[in-house]
Write an enzyme that holds these catalytic residues in place. Structure first.
Site: not given
Lengths: 194, 251
Positions: B11, B130
């Site tokens: 990330d 997600d």
């Protein structure tokens, strides 16, 4: 030594260029006939759809350029499939340099495309010098080349298929040597040393 | 045989690798290029980079970073974060990315998936989904897990496939950052309902968790971040363990 990468509307050419740089080789990306045919080695990459890619090649007479090549030429992924006779992908006549049919994976149980690392069974060929049998290479494809006399490596995804082909000066690999870690780098080095 | 893939995820925020719990409480985990090189040398099968603070003015930084990574690593890598258009993807591919991943932008405008598949091929298009539990039902969430949607996870995944997605990156917000294991049941359900590869993400804490998500969860690949960044699990040890458990991996 002059290496060219054929520029056309398919393929992640940048990855191939970076991979060549990592093994210390320079290459030129071009669609110029003279430049391609005067090179020592030709790389024909490809990711994309067969009929669109063939149409593009024909419009620019690159089909004839490839067919008339006498120096070592390496087709990668779709590039290899386009060197075959015909692809089931939108019923596309291809370049006919390998007497091989390209078919679609059909399976109720497998994921399609095949994405990931699969092992390759290599025959004795200069392209695989120093590459152990069952080495892993990175594949991304929904279509495959059938087994043939030109097969120099095979792999299995529910069925056996050709993951590398060779005839005269023409070579093709279904996997992506530019993304296949050390094994891929060895294969690219071997090609440049042909 | 096709091997199960182990995918470290980086990330990226402002050019650094960060990792949080349940998408918040970020902490620094190092230089992304150094980590990428380390992972490719240690046997990672692929890498995923998610630019979690991607904004318009920072896109240039991301494409420079992508280029740096591409020159150094010899395995495939996916880049995601803030991708809204065909042009966004062109820039990333020109700089050496192999695949891209879309998430919120695809939920907002599903046609984006088909536009990308048509221009670059399905093999290039990873849709990140997600998901979170609402009264026992898995639904899709966006904006890094902050925004609920009415979409059912199972239905959205099928729609993604129909629009031309090449792979699904499935992250359970319930599990992400907890190190308590992947969301095995929903991963299995989704992986068996679509014939494209599913990458399981969120919750990896032990080597057993990986075994579980590959066997009971039918995942084609498993993704994790912090356990790799902070060397709680070494990729090589993980792969040796999986091989002993009769799971096909590239060693």
């Amino acid at each position: 030594m002059k290496t060219v990468i054929i520029k056309y509307n398919a393929g992640n050419i940048q990855s191939v260029l970076f991979a060549l740089e990592r093994i210390g080789a320079q290459a030129v990306v071009t669609d110029d006939k003279e430049s391609i045919l005067s090179a020592d080695k030709i790389i024909f990459p490809g990711v994309g759809e067969a009929s669109t890619a063939m149409g593009y090649l024909k419009e620019r007479n690159l089909d004839q350029v490839i067919q008339s090549a006498t120096q070592p030429l390496l087709g990668i992924c779709l590039g290899m499939q386009l060197l075959c006779n015909h692809s089931e992908e939108n019923d596309t006549p291809c370049l006919g340099l390998f007497d091989v049919e390209v078919k679609k994976f059909t399976s109720d149980t497998l994921k399609i495309p095949q994405i990931g690392w699969n092992n390759i069974h290599v025959k004795d060929n200069p392209l695989f010098k120093g590459v152990a049998d069952n080495s892993y290479c990175y594949f991304v494809h929904s279509y495959y080349a059938e087994l043939s006399n030109s097969s120099i490596a095979t792999s299995n995804y529910e069925i056996d298929f050709s993951c590398a082909l060779a005839r005269d000066n023409f070579y093709g690999v279904q996997f992506h040597p530019e993304k296949s870690a050390e094994t891929g780098e060895q294969i690219l080095k071997n090609f440049l040393a042909l | 045989m096709l091997a199960k893939r182990i995918i470290p995820c980086l990330d990226i925020k402002d050019g650094r690798t960060v990792k949080g719990t349940n998408f918040v409480e970020l902490r620094d985990a190092g230089d992304p290029v150094e980590l990428a090189i380390r992972y490719s040398q240690e046997g990672a099968d692929e890498l995923v980079f998610l630019d979690i603070t991607a904004t318009v003015d920072k896109r240039k930084t991301l494409s420079d970073l992508v280029r740096k990574i591409a020159t150094h690593i010899n395995i495939p890598f996916t880049v995601g974060g803030g991708i809204n258009t065909v042009d966004d993807v062109s820039v990333l591919l020109e700089n050496g990315a192999d695949k891209i991943s879309v998430n919120t932008s695809a939920v907002k405008r599903p046609e984006l998936i088909s536009e990308l598949a048509k221009n670059f091929g399905s093999q290039c298009v990873v849709v990140a989904v997600d998901i979170k539990l609402f009264d026992g039902i898995w639904k899709v969430v966006t904006h890094g897990g902050r925004t609920p949607t009415p979409l059912l996870a199972t239905e959205w995944v099928k729609q993604c496939r129909d629009l031309g997605a090449g792979e699904i990156l499935l992250t359970s917000m319930e599990n992400d950052g907890t190190k308590a294991g992947f969301a095995v049941d929903i991963t299995a359900k989704i992986s068996q309902s679509v014939n494209i590869p599913v990458i399981a993400s969120g919750g990896a804490g032990s080597m057993e968790h990986f075994r579980e998500v590959f066997t009971r969860g039918y995942a084609d690949a498993a993704l994790a971040a912090s356990i790799f960044h902070f060397k709680e699990i070494e990729i090589k040890d993980l792969k040796e363990y999986l091989q002993k458990e009769n799971i096909v991996v590239r060693l």
